[in-house]
Scaffold this active site. Structure first.
Site, PDB file in Angstrom:
ATOM      1  N   THR A 132      75.702 -32.856  20.409  1.00  0.00           N
ATOM      2  CA  THR A 132      74.370 -33.049  19.848  1.00  0.00           C
ATOM      3  C   THR A 132      73.820 -34.445  20.111  1.00  0.00           C
ATOM      4  OG1 THR A 132      74.842 -31.443  18.100  1.00  0.00           O
ATOM      5  CG2 THR A 132      72.998 -32.953  17.736  1.00  0.00           C
ATOM      6  N   LYS A 155      72.996 -30.357  23.112  1.00  0.00           N
ATOM      7  CA  LYS A 155      72.049 -29.808  22.143  1.00  0.00           C
ATOM      8  C   LYS A 155      71.134 -30.939  21.701  1.00  0.00           C
ATOM      9  CE  LYS A 155      71.737 -27.292  17.756  1.00  0.00           C
ATOM     10  NZ  LYS A 155      72.476 -26.465  16.798  1.00  0.00           N
ATOM     11  N   LYS A 157      68.122 -32.466  19.521  1.00  0.00           N
ATOM     12  CA  LYS A 157      67.344 -32.330  18.297  1.00  0.00           C
ATOM     13  C   LYS A 157      65.920 -32.818  18.551  1.00  0.00           C
ATOM     14  CE  LYS A 157      70.494 -30.900  15.265  1.00  0.00           C
ATOM     15  NZ  LYS A 157      70.333 -29.676  14.462  1.00  0.00           N
ATOM     16  N   ASP A 231      67.916 -19.717  13.272  1.00  0.00           N
ATOM     17  CA  ASP A 231      68.938 -20.370  12.453  1.00  0.00           C
ATOM     18  C   ASP A 231      68.552 -20.238  10.987  1.00  0.00           C
ATOM     19  OD1 ASP A 231      70.876 -21.875  11.224  1.00  0.00           O
ATOM     20  OD2 ASP A 231      70.340 -23.773  12.149  1.00  0.00           O
ATOM     21  N   LYS A 253      76.536 -19.260  11.246  1.00  0.00           N
ATOM     22  CA  LYS A 253      77.270 -20.372  10.641  1.00  0.00           C
ATOM     23  C   LYS A 253      77.995 -19.845   9.409  1.00  0.00           C
ATOM     24  CE  LYS A 253      74.038 -24.018  12.084  1.00  0.00           C
ATOM     25  NZ  LYS A 253      73.007 -24.982  11.627  1.00  0.00           N
ATOM     26  N   CYS A 281      77.626 -24.919  13.469  1.00  0.00           N
ATOM     27  CA  CYS A 281      78.375 -25.616  12.418  1.00  0.00           C
ATOM     28  C   CYS A 281      77.481 -26.632  11.734  1.00  0.00           C
ATOM     29  CB  CYS A 281      79.597 -26.316  13.017  1.00  0.00           C
ATOM     30  SG  CYS A 281      79.195 -27.724  14.099  1.00  0.00           S
ATOM     31  N   ASP A 303      78.625 -24.172  19.498  1.00  0.00           N
ATOM     32  CA  ASP A 303      78.149 -25.472  19.003  1.00  0.00           C
ATOM     33  C   ASP A 303      79.045 -25.898  17.844  1.00  0.00           C
ATOM     34  OD1 ASP A 303      76.656 -27.739  18.437  1.00  0.00           O
ATOM     35  OD2 ASP A 303      75.173 -26.640  17.252  1.00  0.00           O
TER      36      ASP A 303
END
Length: 334
Positions: A132, A155, A157, A231, A253, A281, A303
């Site tokens: 991330t 990943k 953000k 998500d 998750k 996660c 991830d």
């Protein structure tokens, strides 16, 4: 015959410093606060870890309240509550996740089996995990990306205004990496198509939760130029079917599903509905990641980089070799 009585339940809050800080559209944090449950019987102990997250709308939503919810199950466990009965005894969420994973760990230890054999699931192998890049200015994100450009899957953000500039800067800093994006509900209907187009131009493979949960109807009305993953809009099996016209993938998750038991059932249901799967996660230790490894054989995207974002992991943590993450040793879980 082995008794179904459980001798002891222990639970505690643990804190692990993050290396630097972790920033998304909703803010930044400098430590991971986890709640650990331990269930013991006949000299064996099973462990599970969770991270309560208020945005997922669960109750309880603080570490202290989650700890209390776990501790409140002491008598039920002493009376022989099984993992299967736990699914109805507690609502989905972090507290049930910690207990569900602890019970699976204990069952595996008691049977002398690995958790995947106990649950009749495919044996997980090593997988490439996303790494991330936190939200920041285009310049700061490009600098962070350049340091991670050797990783095959990043990943990114994002956070709304200025995202086209951010993703362009990231792509320039990591021309060879596969990119997935997580907007954390920060986009609007007004900038949705523009931001998706910018991501497509940068060669992004997937965008996660661009619009707020419950306000994502526009995803069904537009031509999506790349895959979009739910998500915050998806939690357990019951939330899957209404999303078929809006999303191409779902992020599973364990803290949302309330444990590995529901997560595995959800993965099967999602595949049957045609969704691609991401196993995701919270920022947590290897004890949170280990049960999630059982979803990886079904996942297009993995991830599970939480421990890589910490200043230190717990003992006997997962093995990471660059971006490769390996299944847990039994000394950790399962």
């Amino acid at each position: 015959m082995t008794s179904l009585k459980f001798a002891d339940l222990a639970a505690r809050i643990e804190r692990f410093p993050i290396a630097g800080s972790f920033t998304i559209s909703r803010g930044a944090k400098t430590e991971a606060v986890t709640v650990v449950a331990e269930v013991s019987r006949d000299g064996l102990t099973g462990r599970g870890e969770c991270v309560p997250y208020p945005r997922y709308g669960e109750t309880p939503e603080t570490p202290e309240a989650t700890l209390a919810a776990i501790q409140a199950m002491q008598q039920a466990l002493a009376d022989g509550l099984t993992r299967q009965a736990l699914q109805a005894a507690m609502p989905p969420g972090a507290a049930r996740n910690a207990l569900d994973c602890a019970l699976i760990d204990l069952e595996a230890k008691s049977a002398g089996l690995r958790a995947w054999n106990l649950l009749n699931r495919p044996t997980p192998g090593e997988r490439i995990s996303a790494y991330t890049i936190s939200l920041g200015t285009p310049e700061a994100m490009a600098a962070a990306t350049a340091k991670a450009a050797h990783r095959p899957l990043l990943k990114i953000k994002l956070g709304g205004d200025g995202d086209p500039e951010r993703i362009a800067a990231v792509r320039k800093a990591a021309p060879e990496s596969e990119l997935i994006v997580d907007a954390n509900e920060a986009w609007t209907e007004a900038n949705l198509e523009h931001n998706l187009a910018a991501c497509a131009a940068a060669g992004v493979t997937l965008v996660e939760q661009p619009l707020p949960s419950g306000k994502d109807e526009a995803l069904a009305r537009i031509r999506r130029p790349l895959a979009v993953c739910a998500d915050e809009s998806v939690h357990d099996r019951s939330s899957l079917a209404p999303l078929r016209e809006r999303y191409d993938a779902v992020n599973i998750k364990l803290d949302k599903t309330g444990g590995l038991t529901e997560a595995l059932a959800m993965a099967d249901a999602a595949q049957a509905l045609g969704f691609e799967i991401m196993i995701g996660c919270m920022v947590a230790t290897s004890l949170s990641m280990a049960p999630a490894m059982l979803i990886t054989p079904q996942a297009r995207f993995v991830d599970l980089d939480g421990p890589l974002l910490l200043a230190r992991d717990r003992d006997h943590g997962l093995r990471y070799d660059g971006s490769l993450v390996y299944p847990p040793d039994s000394s950790l879980w399962g």
